[in-house]
Design an enzyme around this catalytic site. Structure first.
Site, PDB file in Angstrom:
ATOM      1  N   CYS A 118      30.912  -5.371  41.926  1.00  0.00           N
ATOM      2  CA  CYS A 118      30.346  -6.842  41.805  1.00  0.00           C
ATOM      3  C   CYS A 118      31.337  -8.094  42.161  1.00  0.00           C
ATOM      4  O   CYS A 118      32.069  -8.303  41.169  1.00  0.00           O
ATOM      5  CB  CYS A 118      29.545  -6.941  40.740  1.00  0.00           C
ATOM      6  N   CYS A 159      30.599 -11.371  39.926  1.00  0.00           N
ATOM      7  CA  CYS A 159      30.857 -11.099  38.622  1.00  0.00           C
ATOM      8  C   CYS A 159      31.160  -9.708  38.113  1.00  0.00           C
ATOM      9  O   CYS A 159      32.312  -9.357  38.334  1.00  0.00           O
ATOM     10  CB  CYS A 159      29.511 -11.747  37.688  1.00  0.00           C
ATOM     11  N   SER A 160      30.322  -9.113  37.304  1.00  0.00           N
ATOM     12  CA  SER A 160      30.611  -7.531  36.732  1.00  0.00           C
ATOM     13  C   SER A 160      29.356  -6.852  36.594  1.00  0.00           C
ATOM     14  O   SER A 160      29.316  -6.064  36.000  1.00  0.00           O
ATOM     15  CB  SER A 160      31.355  -7.762  35.628  1.00  0.00           C
ATOM     16  N   CYS A 161      28.555  -7.055  37.509  1.00  0.00           N
ATOM     17  CA  CYS A 161      27.260  -6.155  37.516  1.00  0.00           C
ATOM     18  C   CYS A 161      27.520  -4.584  37.714  1.00  0.00           C
ATOM     19  O   CYS A 161      28.451  -4.401  38.449  1.00  0.00           O
ATOM     20  CB  CYS A 161      26.261  -6.476  38.966  1.00  0.00           C
TER      21      CYS A 161
END
Lengths: 203, 99
Positions: free
Chosen positions: A111, A114-116
């Site tokens: 991602c 962000c950090s999905c």
């Protein structure tokens, strides 16, 4: 050698750096919602414990089932959330898409914004998954990043990076290794590592 | 709701740079790719992030970009791709012909 040993270097505690703006916002929202009775501190604790308790073993079970059950594999590729529910796994409300490694395609997940991450299936992401270094380089030079993980993908095999920028989460179905015909489903599941389901490792 | 693109359509990501909670990565702006499929039809995260209801829902496509298109000096295999989920309002038809 000196008679006076050097003092051990001071290592700052987490609390030694000031709260960031977003930490302050998060703490404030939690306090407000608790004060207003939207949820209790105990609800919050239980939810965090439930999320913390999820391990990649859930994803491993799904992959192993897909390896031994062709019809399940098709259902997993069609709808991860529905297919894993058959195994008693709650993959949560966010749609997860499974992408399958083949002899021609190697998939890897990131991602960049962000950090999905498919937390409801694989648990909390490793710290490196959230790092700017991984997020910026895996989409720019994926083969170099994979090599840094000890994963060599031969030329001629397409490396396909999935950037989960929006509303989906992704997981990789790794290829079943050769020489595993004598393993049962539980034994196969033990082979399926978290990194293989991110795509930074092969099995 | 109806979708403007289907599998195999060549699309270009708009080279726009609005402020705010935008879910379209910079490295795809102005780049051409091919629609691999519909990822979902979802509320618009760009307005949802600011307290609106995100309606109407917007189709999100899985768009495949050749890495050599994204990065002109790409050093890996020419068959390598990146697949990015992109909201429909960020896409325009590219090239005119369907593949």
């Amino acid at each position: 050698m000196s008679d006076h040993p050097q003092p051990h270097p001071f290592q700052p505690d987490i609390e030694d750096s000031p709260f960031t703006r977003y930490q302050v916002m998060a703490e404030s929202v939690i306090e407000l919602l608790t004060e207003k009775g939207v949820f209790s501190a105990d609800d919050m604790r239980r939810t965090l414990e439930r999320i913390d308790a999820i391990t990649p073993a859930q994803g491993s079970r799904a992959v192993a089932r897909a390896w031994v059950d062709e019809a399940f594999r098709a259902r997993l590729l069609d709808n991860v959330n529905a297919a894993t529910a058959e195994l008693g796994i709650d993959a949560g409300p966010i749609p997860i898409r499974a992408v399958e490694n083949t002899a021609d395609v190697h998939n890897v997940i990131v991602c960049t914004l962000c950090s999905c991450y498919p937390r409801m299936l694989l648990g909390l992401p490793p710290d490196w998954y959230k790092s700017r270094a991984y997020r910026s380089s895996v989409v720019r030079e994926p083969r170099a990043v994979l090599e840094a993980f000890g994963t060599h993908i031969p030329d001629g095999v397409e490396v396909r990076v999935h950037d989960s920028t929006a509303e989906l989460r992704y997981m990789v179905i790794p290829m079943r290794p050769a020489g595993t015909t004598d393993l049962d489903e539980a034994g196969l599941a033990e082979l399926v590592s978290r990194d293989a389901m991110i795509g930074t490792a092969v099995i | 709701m109806s979708q403007n693109f289907s599998i195999g359509d060549r699309v270009r990501v708009r080279a726009a740079y609005p402020p705010g909670h935008v879910r379209t990565p910079y490295y795809t702006r102005g780049k051409e790719g091919v629609v691999m499929g519909l990822a979902a039809v979802m509320a618009n995260a760009e307005t949802l992030a600011y307290g609106a209801d995100g309606k109407p829902d917007i189709p999100i496509y899985r768009v495949s970009f050749p890495q050599t298109q994204l990065w002109p000096d790409y050093a890996g295999d020419p068959s390598d791709t990146a697949v990015v989920d992109i909201y429909e309002h960020w896409l325009v038809a590219a090239g005119g012909s369907k593949t």
